[in-house]
Design a protein around this motif. Structure first.
Motif: not given
Length: 363
Positions: A242-244, A250-251
């Motif tokens: 999960s990389i935002c 979305p992440c």
């Protein structure tokens, strides 16, 4: 030859523009930019300067015999305000059980123990500035300072750890700094585990030569050989799922931006391969966290290649570039997000960041 757009049409011919000089200035710029075979004239000028007249300095950049390009640091850095801000911040963090680290990266000009070096006439004060900055940071009680110059000083030559045509360290230099960072944090936080070993990593390389910012400033006539642009990826794959980037949903961001690999521009900004660019904030979370250590990294672009490897060691990682971040003070962010470790990663050119941290570090 230059990585910029040519001048557009001249300013409007009005009384106001004529009286202010804006009209004639725009005419001069337009004519200069659109002269016939302009790039050929630029290359000819570079050829005459370098090859005929044997000049080794262009636009303040020294070019050594092996093609390594460097620019000197001449102005000292007043760190007094930064030291006060870091002292207040570290005291606040310690009261909350948060550990603070500062990784200080050298630039090429401060790497005096690794050849080639600039001649004395360049007036380079970087080695002294680096030592004074490192020693002053070490006076901040409770903050652990990491001197990244130490592992880089083991290199046989400067191009082993820095690009010849750019001011950044290459992936080898960044990897040495990554090892030192993980080991030093793991001494107090063993849950972050050991650094990834070379056998656990896959080094990839772009198939075109890389011409960095120094090459752009001096023109290709001063470039002996282009650099090889490389990056590292864990053989087991990247852990963060999960990389935002800048709170975008979305992440599902990627650590490696492959768009620069497709560019055919001579002076492609390859450093944007790492994290795409310098974002105000990035958050990274592991799907199956290896630990519950929540870490905040405050950084400049030197940290970017390290940030493809550091996320393997922390269940959560926040990355903030203080130049673009305006959500809150850093102190507030740490408290609101249950941060356990704060890590600064900056090269010795701290001048731009000192007033920014003064405004944004503490509540």
């Amino acid at each position: 030859m230059e990585n910029r757009q040519l001048a557009k049409a001249t300013a409007d011919l009005t009384f106001e523009n004529v009286m202010s000089g804006a009209y004639m200035k725009s005419v001069e710029t337009y004519v200069t930019d659109h002269v016939f075979n302009r790039d050929s004239w630029i290359s000819l000028h570079a050829f005459l300067s370098k090859d005929l007249f044997r000049q080794t300095v262009k636009n303040g950049i020294y070019v050594s015999a092996d093609g390594t390009m460097e620019s000197p640091m001449k102005e000292t850095i007043d760190t007094n305000m930064l030291l006060d801000d870091l002292s207040a911040f570290t005291t606040s963090m310690q009261s909350s059980g948060v550990d603070v680290y500062f990784g200080l990266a050298p630039n090429k000009a401060s790497m005096v123990e690794v050849e080639p070096n600039m001649p004395d006439y360049m007036g380079n004060e970087a080695p002294t500035i680096f030592k004074e900055t490192r020693d002053s940071l070490a006076t901040v009680e409770g903050m652990t300072v990491m001197d990244y110059r130490k592992p880089l000083n083991t290199a046989d030559k400067l191009s082993d750890v820095f690009y010849k045509t750019d001011y950044h360290w290459n992936i080898n230099g960044a990897y040495l700094a990554y090892i030192q960072t993980v080991k030093q944090i793991a001494a107090k936080h063993p849950e972050v585990s050991d650094p990834l070993k070379p056998g656990e990593l896959r080094t990839k390389a772009h198939d075109r030569p890389y011409y960095g910012s120094y090459a752009r400033s001096t023109t290709l006539q001063y470039v002996k050989n282009g650099d090889t642009f490389e990056w590292m990826e864990p053989k087991a794959g990247f852990t963060p799922s999960s990389i935002c980037y800048n709170r975008a949903e979305p992440c599902n961001g990627n650590l490696i931006n492959k768009k620069p690999l497709k560019s055919e521009e001579t002076y492609t900004e390859m450093y944007s391969l790492f994290l795409h660019r310098n974002w105000p904030i990035i958050t990274m979370d592991q799907e199956a966290p290896k630990n519950d250590t929540r870490t905040l990294i405050l950084k400049d672009s030197y940290a970017n290649p390290m940030l493809t490897l550091l996320p393997e060691h922390f269940g959560h990682l926040s990355v903030i570039d203080i130049r673009h971040f305006n959500e809150s003070s850093i102190e507030t962010y740490v408290k609101d997000n249950d941060i356990d470790v704060v890590l600064f990663i900056h090269n010795v050119n701290l001048g731009e960041f000192i007033p920014l941290y003064h405004d944004k570090l503490n509540e």
